[in-house]
Scaffold this motif. Structure first.
Motif, PDB file in Angstrom:
ATOM      1  N   MET A 195       0.898  -1.175   0.023  1.00  0.00           N
ATOM      2  CA  MET A 195      -0.101   0.111  -0.022  1.00  0.00           C
ATOM      3  C   MET A 195       0.912   1.091   0.040  1.00  0.00           C
ATOM      4  O   MET A 195       0.641   2.188  -0.808  1.00  0.00           O
ATOM      5  N   MET A 196       1.795   1.092   0.848  1.00  0.00           N
ATOM      6  CA  MET A 196       2.971   2.230   0.926  1.00  0.00           C
ATOM      7  C   MET A 196       3.676   2.395  -0.477  1.00  0.00           C
ATOM      8  O   MET A 196       3.569   3.978  -0.994  1.00  0.00           O
ATOM      9  N   MET A 197       3.950   1.569  -1.153  1.00  0.00           N
ATOM     10  CA  MET A 197       4.475   1.726  -2.460  1.00  0.00           C
ATOM     11  C   MET A 197       3.614   2.225  -3.385  1.00  0.00           C
ATOM     12  O   MET A 197       3.956   3.019  -4.204  1.00  0.00           O
ATOM     13  N   GLN A 198       2.377   1.897  -3.364  1.00  0.00           N
ATOM     14  CA  GLN A 198       1.430   2.098  -4.412  1.00  0.00           C
ATOM     15  C   GLN A 198       1.189   3.797  -4.056  1.00  0.00           C
ATOM     16  O   GLN A 198       1.131   4.453  -5.142  1.00  0.00           O
ATOM     17  N   ALA A 199       1.080   4.005  -2.846  1.00  0.00           N
ATOM     18  CA  ALA A 199       0.619   5.465  -2.554  1.00  0.00           C
ATOM     19  C   ALA A 199       1.779   6.399  -2.881  1.00  0.00           C
ATOM     20  O   ALA A 199       1.622   7.717  -3.046  1.00  0.00           O
ATOM     21  N   MET A 200       3.083   6.060  -2.628  1.00  0.00           N
ATOM     22  CA  MET A 200       4.283   6.826  -2.930  1.00  0.00           C
ATOM     23  C   MET A 200       4.632   6.830  -4.322  1.00  0.00           C
ATOM     24  O   MET A 200       5.488   7.406  -4.703  1.00  0.00           O
ATOM     25  N   GLN A 201       3.866   6.337  -5.226  1.00  0.00           N
ATOM     26  CA  GLN A 201       4.170   6.198  -6.665  1.00  0.00           C
ATOM     27  C   GLN A 201       4.411   7.500  -7.144  1.00  0.00           C
ATOM     28  O   GLN A 201       5.411   7.943  -7.746  1.00  0.00           O
ATOM     29  N   PRO A 202       3.446   8.550  -6.932  1.00  0.00           N
ATOM     30  CA  PRO A 202       3.609  10.019  -7.302  1.00  0.00           C
ATOM     31  C   PRO A 202       4.608  10.746  -6.596  1.00  0.00           C
ATOM     32  O   PRO A 202       4.711  12.174  -6.591  1.00  0.00           O
ATOM     33  N   SER A 203       5.201  10.223  -5.782  1.00  0.00           N
ATOM     34  CA  SER A 203       6.211  11.231  -4.673  1.00  0.00           C
ATOM     35  C   SER A 203       7.482  11.752  -5.513  1.00  0.00           C
ATOM     36  O   SER A 203       7.574  11.336  -6.707  1.00  0.00           O
ATOM     37  N   LEU A 204       8.191  12.337  -4.794  1.00  0.00           N
ATOM     38  CA  LEU A 204       9.527  13.047  -5.512  1.00  0.00           C
ATOM     39  C   LEU A 204      10.459  11.942  -5.766  1.00  0.00           C
ATOM     40  O   LEU A 204      10.990  12.242  -6.926  1.00  0.00           O
ATOM     41  N   HIS A 205      10.530  11.029  -5.129  1.00  0.00           N
ATOM     42  CA  HIS A 205      11.758  10.181  -5.322  1.00  0.00           C
ATOM     43  C   HIS A 205      11.106   8.672  -5.077  1.00  0.00           C
ATOM     44  O   HIS A 205      11.418   7.959  -4.252  1.00  0.00           O
ATOM     45  N   PRO A 206      10.207   8.388  -6.176  1.00  0.00           N
ATOM     46  CA  PRO A 206       9.544   6.956  -5.914  1.00  0.00           C
ATOM     47  C   PRO A 206      10.673   5.890  -5.983  1.00  0.00           C
ATOM     48  O   PRO A 206      10.488   4.974  -5.041  1.00  0.00           O
ATOM     49  N   VAL A 207      11.465   5.982  -6.843  1.00  0.00           N
ATOM     50  CA  VAL A 207      12.624   5.071  -6.704  1.00  0.00           C
ATOM     51  C   VAL A 207      13.156   4.710  -5.396  1.00  0.00           C
ATOM     52  O   VAL A 207      13.346   3.507  -4.686  1.00  0.00           O
ATOM     53  N   LEU A 208      13.692   5.887  -4.928  1.00  0.00           N
ATOM     54  CA  LEU A 208      14.516   5.816  -3.755  1.00  0.00           C
ATOM     55  C   LEU A 208      13.469   5.103  -2.688  1.00  0.00           C
ATOM     56  O   LEU A 208      13.978   4.220  -1.711  1.00  0.00           O
ATOM     57  N   VAL A 209      12.431   5.535  -2.719  1.00  0.00           N
ATOM     58  CA  VAL A 209      11.372   5.252  -1.605  1.00  0.00           C
ATOM     59  C   VAL A 209      11.037   3.499  -1.801  1.00  0.00           C
ATOM     60  O   VAL A 209      10.963   2.963  -0.613  1.00  0.00           O
ATOM     61  N   TRP A 210      10.987   3.333  -3.107  1.00  0.00           N
ATOM     62  CA  TRP A 210      10.642   1.797  -3.009  1.00  0.00           C
ATOM     63  C   TRP A 210      11.911   0.792  -2.701  1.00  0.00           C
ATOM     64  O   TRP A 210      11.881  -0.089  -2.122  1.00  0.00           O
ATOM     65  N   THR A 211      12.990   1.676  -2.878  1.00  0.00           N
ATOM     66  CA  THR A 211      14.354   0.667  -2.766  1.00  0.00           C
ATOM     67  C   THR A 211      14.383   0.687  -1.322  1.00  0.00           C
ATOM     68  O   THR A 211      14.815  -0.380  -0.675  1.00  0.00           O
ATOM     69  N   ALA A 212      14.034   1.714  -0.649  1.00  0.00           N
ATOM     70  CA  ALA A 212      14.328   1.681   0.867  1.00  0.00           C
ATOM     71  C   ALA A 212      13.330   0.609   1.496  1.00  0.00           C
ATOM     72  O   ALA A 212      13.893  -0.092   2.384  1.00  0.00           O
ATOM     73  N   LEU A 213      12.187   0.715   1.170  1.00  0.00           N
ATOM     74  CA  LEU A 213      11.145  -0.073   1.801  1.00  0.00           C
ATOM     75  C   LEU A 213      11.567  -1.585   1.315  1.00  0.00           C
ATOM     76  O   LEU A 213      11.451  -2.465   2.227  1.00  0.00           O
ATOM     77  N   VAL A 214      12.085  -1.985   0.191  1.00  0.00           N
ATOM     78  CA  VAL A 214      12.418  -3.246  -0.063  1.00  0.00           C
ATOM     79  C   VAL A 214      13.804  -3.812   0.705  1.00  0.00           C
ATOM     80  O   VAL A 214      13.705  -4.875   1.240  1.00  0.00           O
ATOM     81  N   LEU A 215      14.541  -2.848   0.625  1.00  0.00           N
ATOM     82  CA  LEU A 215      15.959  -3.323   1.425  1.00  0.00           C
ATOM     83  C   LEU A 215      15.815  -3.245   2.734  1.00  0.00           C
ATOM     84  O   LEU A 215      16.276  -4.403   3.397  1.00  0.00           O
ATOM     85  N   SER A 216      14.906  -2.493   3.344  1.00  0.00           N
ATOM     86  CA  SER A 216      14.632  -2.723   4.772  1.00  0.00           C
ATOM     87  C   SER A 216      13.935  -3.771   5.090  1.00  0.00           C
ATOM     88  O   SER A 216      14.424  -4.654   6.116  1.00  0.00           O
ATOM     89  N   GLY A 217      13.163  -4.386   4.439  1.00  0.00           N
ATOM     90  CA  GLY A 217      12.515  -5.646   4.539  1.00  0.00           C
ATOM     91  C   GLY A 217      13.401  -6.898   4.309  1.00  0.00           C
ATOM     92  O   GLY A 217      13.441  -7.893   5.283  1.00  0.00           O
ATOM     93  N   PHE A 218      14.182  -6.609   3.326  1.00  0.00           N
ATOM     94  CA  PHE A 218      15.385  -7.795   3.253  1.00  0.00           C
ATOM     95  C   PHE A 218      16.167  -8.071   4.347  1.00  0.00           C
ATOM     96  O   PHE A 218      16.520  -8.911   4.828  1.00  0.00           O
ATOM     97  N   VAL A 219      16.549  -6.753   4.829  1.00  0.00           N
ATOM     98  CA  VAL A 219      17.498  -6.835   6.100  1.00  0.00           C
ATOM     99  C   VAL A 219      16.832  -7.162   7.261  1.00  0.00           C
ATOM    100  O   VAL A 219      17.373  -8.119   8.072  1.00  0.00           O
ATOM    101  N   ALA A 220      15.407  -6.940   7.472  1.00  0.00           N
ATOM    102  CA  ALA A 220      14.494  -7.516   8.568  1.00  0.00           C
ATOM    103  C   ALA A 220      14.578  -9.029   8.633  1.00  0.00           C
ATOM    104  O   ALA A 220      14.876  -9.760   9.452  1.00  0.00           O
ATOM    105  N   ALA A 221      14.528  -9.337   7.188  1.00  0.00           N
ATOM    106  CA  ALA A 221      14.529 -10.874   7.100  1.00  0.00           C
ATOM    107  C   ALA A 221      15.390 -11.597   7.314  1.00  0.00           C
ATOM    108  O   ALA A 221      15.740 -12.688   7.973  1.00  0.00           O
ATOM    109  N   LEU A 222      16.509 -11.083   7.101  1.00  0.00           N
ATOM    110  CA  LEU A 222      17.938 -11.609   7.022  1.00  0.00           C
ATOM    111  C   LEU A 222      18.356 -12.050   8.757  1.00  0.00           C
ATOM    112  O   LEU A 222      18.568 -12.752   9.182  1.00  0.00           O
ATOM    113  N   VAL A 223      17.974 -10.806   9.341  1.00  0.00           N
ATOM    114  CA  VAL A 223      18.417 -10.664  10.850  1.00  0.00           C
ATOM    115  C   VAL A 223      17.523 -11.736  11.821  1.00  0.00           C
ATOM    116  O   VAL A 223      17.761 -12.381  12.557  1.00  0.00           O
ATOM    117  N   LEU A 224      16.141 -11.657  11.222  1.00  0.00           N
ATOM    118  CA  LEU A 224      15.272 -12.475  12.146  1.00  0.00           C
ATOM    119  C   LEU A 224      15.419 -13.797  11.751  1.00  0.00           C
ATOM    120  O   LEU A 224      15.183 -14.609  12.517  1.00  0.00           O
TER     121      LEU A 224
END
Lengths: 109, 513
Positions: free
Chosen positions: B399-428
């Motif tokens: 939902m966040m990714m869809q909503a942030m599509q028209p934002s200033l830096h959609p690519v950065l936002v998407w990357t941050a959301l995906v990467l932070s999820g990967f890191v959490a998965a790795l650590v958990l």
């Protein structure tokens, strides 16, 4: 008058912030106290500087001052006082357990 | 009775807390029963509010019957009802988890818990900026008590840093409020927006600075990048059930920011763009720092604290660019992340008791007694926390990714959301192998088993949290529909103006020199 008030508020805040950056808990508490004095005075002066202006409406008298900042400052003083007392208790507890008043005591080297 | 509903979530914990203070010498069983009863009543009131607010009306409760903007009002809309319900529901597992042992380590645990709930609910319901400050202080004072509950040098030191930081925050809050009142002549939130539109061009600079000062106080509570480093040490120093309750505290900052932005800053052209673009960068930085913190963490509670930081950063991405889509996505994300991280803290409490001295650290520990059940619970929570399908974390991020599509830096936002999820998965995943697979494996030193029989409260707390996580996941449609309605309501400012102050032209405004 305005300049004098601004300068003294600035001086109070500056002293407060300097003391807050010191490494012992006692000076941090003193710094916070000075800062809260400055803040309380600032809220009070939010009603502008007026002399002989009552904070109530009296028949036949114009030019009252705004009573709300006086109510706000009372609340802020009471809350600030309670918080400072709690911080002192916590600092004393920390000192009793670690034997020193330094803020980094008890931290892993 | 229904007319007084908005104040009940403040009154119920207040009465319970006072009763608990009077009954200081009573047995722990009595205190637990009283605390549980109060929270049950609170949940009932919160659910009633949630249903009541869903008709789209804005209910205004005048304290002392003084009309706004002169008196203080409580304001019950969808957002407030949602936040109060979330807090009250989180309090149930927190109390149950604390009842299985940690609440006996100090005399006033239950009173502090009730004061904390009172402060939280008051902060969510109030429609007055100075009253918001007062409720912030109430919840902070209770949180100071809860944080050092259990004693020990580490808690005392973390407590001093936390108190000093929040006292400085309060000083900033008061400076901002004092000067804003001096310029605008009002403290009512709705009237604040109205008054902002009338600021003379010469004063706009100073007022904008004061608004940024106010925003920075909320950012401190929400633990954003340069002023968020307090969070991991504080959350991991607290006893774990308390940490589960503290999860909602960062959300108070996000809530207050959302409220002030939608009702106030967006009203006037010179403050509408105040958060752009720096808040987006700070939020992205917060996500990066939180992810790095997860990788560096040495115990599960520090990992969870960093997940809380990352989720705060994610929420601020939406707040920085407020629109109906971004706010509704953020509200769903807020609900699910609060439930999931709260559940993880409750889980960590359960786990650390079974591991004896190893607690929740990533060192060698004994074999766990209830191996399979705990493992399954952990699997559900970890999947939800790292944002993998099919659970709520995934839905929230989509939902966040869809909503942030028209934002200033959609690519950065998407990357941050995906990467932070990967890191959490790795650590958990690494944590899972330490907790569940390594004890008893070849080459790992055997540790004696810890004799442990879980109290019914601890088990009930985990079961409730798991049900909550699954509900937020599988009932995502109604929850996000509510969030959407709340977001649209918040952006329709005229409805607030007519509900709270009626006709703004009728207000007598003093002209300031």
């Amino acid at each position: 008058m305005e300049v004098l008030v601004s300068l003294s508020l600035g001086l109070l805040s500056a002293c407060g912030i300097y003391l807050m950056l010191r490494p012992t808990t006692f000076s941090v508490v003193l710094g916070l106290t000075l800062l809260s004095y400055a803040v309380n005075a600032l809220i009070f002066f939010g009603a502008r500087l007026k002399s002989t202006a009552p904070p109530l409406t009296i028949d036949g008298l114009s030019g009252q001052t705004d009573p709300l900042p006086q109510a706000l400052v009372l609340t802020a003083i009471v809350i600030g006082f309670g918080m400072t007392a709690y911080l002192m208790a916590l600092a004393l507890k920390g000192k009793a357990e670690s034997g020193t008043d330094h803020v980094d005591a008890g931290r892993d080297p | 009775m229904m007319a007084h509903l908005p104040i009940l979530p403040v009154l119920i914990p207040l009465c319970a807390a006072v009763a608990l203070l009077l009954a200081t010498g009573a047995s722990i069983a009595f205190k637990r029963a009283l605390s549980l009863l109060a929270i049950a009543a609170l949940v009932a009131a919160a659910v009633a509010q949630l249903v009541m607010a869903d008709d789209g009306g804005i209910r205004v409760y005048r304290l002392g019957d003084w009309p706004a903007p002169y008196g203080i009002v409580l304001m019950l809309d969808r957002l407030a009802a949602l936040m109060v319900a979330l807090t009250s529901l989180l309090a149930v597992p927190v109390l149950l988890a604390a009842m299985s042992g940690t609440d006996t380590r100090g005399r006033h645990f239950h009173a502090f818990l009730q004061f904390q709930l009172m402060g939280l609910n008051g902060a969510f319901l109030t429609g007055d900026l100075f009253n918001l400050f007062v409720f912030f202080e109430i919840l902070l004072l209770a949180s100071y008590g809860l944080l050092v509950h259990g004693g020990g040098l580490r808690r005392a030191r973390a407590g001093i840093a936390y108190v000093v930081l929040n006292l400085s925050g309060s000083a900033l809050f008061l400076i901002a409020l004092g000067l804003l009142y001096g310029f605008l002549g009002t403290l009512n939130m709705v009237d604040f927006g109205v008054a902002l539109q009338k600021v003379a061009p010469a004063d706009q600079g100073v007022v904008a600075v004061m608004c940024v000062l106010l925003v920075s106080v909320f950012l401190l509570k929400a633990a954003v990048l340069p002023i968020g480093f307090w969070l991991p040490s504080v959350y991991s120093a607290a006893t774990l059930p308390v940490a589960a309750l503290f999860v909602i505290m960062t959300k108070v900052g996000v809530y207050a920011l959302l409220r002030v932005v939608t009702i106030g800053l967006l009203a006037a052209p010179f403050t509408a763009g105040l958060l752009q673009p720096w808040l987006t960068w700070l939020a992205l930085g917060t996500i990066a720092v939180g992810s790095a913190g997860m990788l560096a963490a040495g115990s599960l509670s520090v990992v969870i604290a960093n997940i809380v930081i990352v989720s705060g950063g994610t929420l601020l991405l939406a707040v920085a660019e407020p629109s109906a889509a971004s706010i509704s996505a953020a509200l769903y994300y807020l609900v699910q992340t609060t439930v999931v991280t709260g559940a993880l803290f409750v889980f960590a409490d359960h786990l650390s008791r079974q591991r004896g001295e190893a607690a929740d650290g990533f060192g060698d520990g004994p074999r766990l007694a209830s191996y399979t059940n705990l493992g399954l619970a952990y699997l559900v929570l970890a999947v939800a926390a790292c944002g993998a399908p099919p659970l709520s974390g995934f839905l929230g991020k989509i939902m966040m990714m869809q909503a942030m599509q028209p934002s200033l830096h959609p690519v950065l936002v998407w990357t941050a959301l995906v990467l932070s999820g990967f890191v959490a998965a790795l650590v958990l995943a690494r944590a899972a192998s330490v907790f569940f697979w390594e004890p008893g494996a070849p080459g790992i030193e055997e540790r004696p088993d810890v004799p442990y029989r879980p109290a019914w409260g601890a088990t009930a707390a985990i079961v409730i949290m798991l049900i909550a996580v699954l509900t937020v996941s599988f009932a995502a449609a109604p929850v996000s529909a509510y969030a959407r309605a709340a977001a649209e309501q918040m952006l329709a400012r005229d409805a607030y103006v007519s509900a709270v102050i009626g006709d703004p032209a009728r207000i007598d405004r003093e002209l300031r020199p």
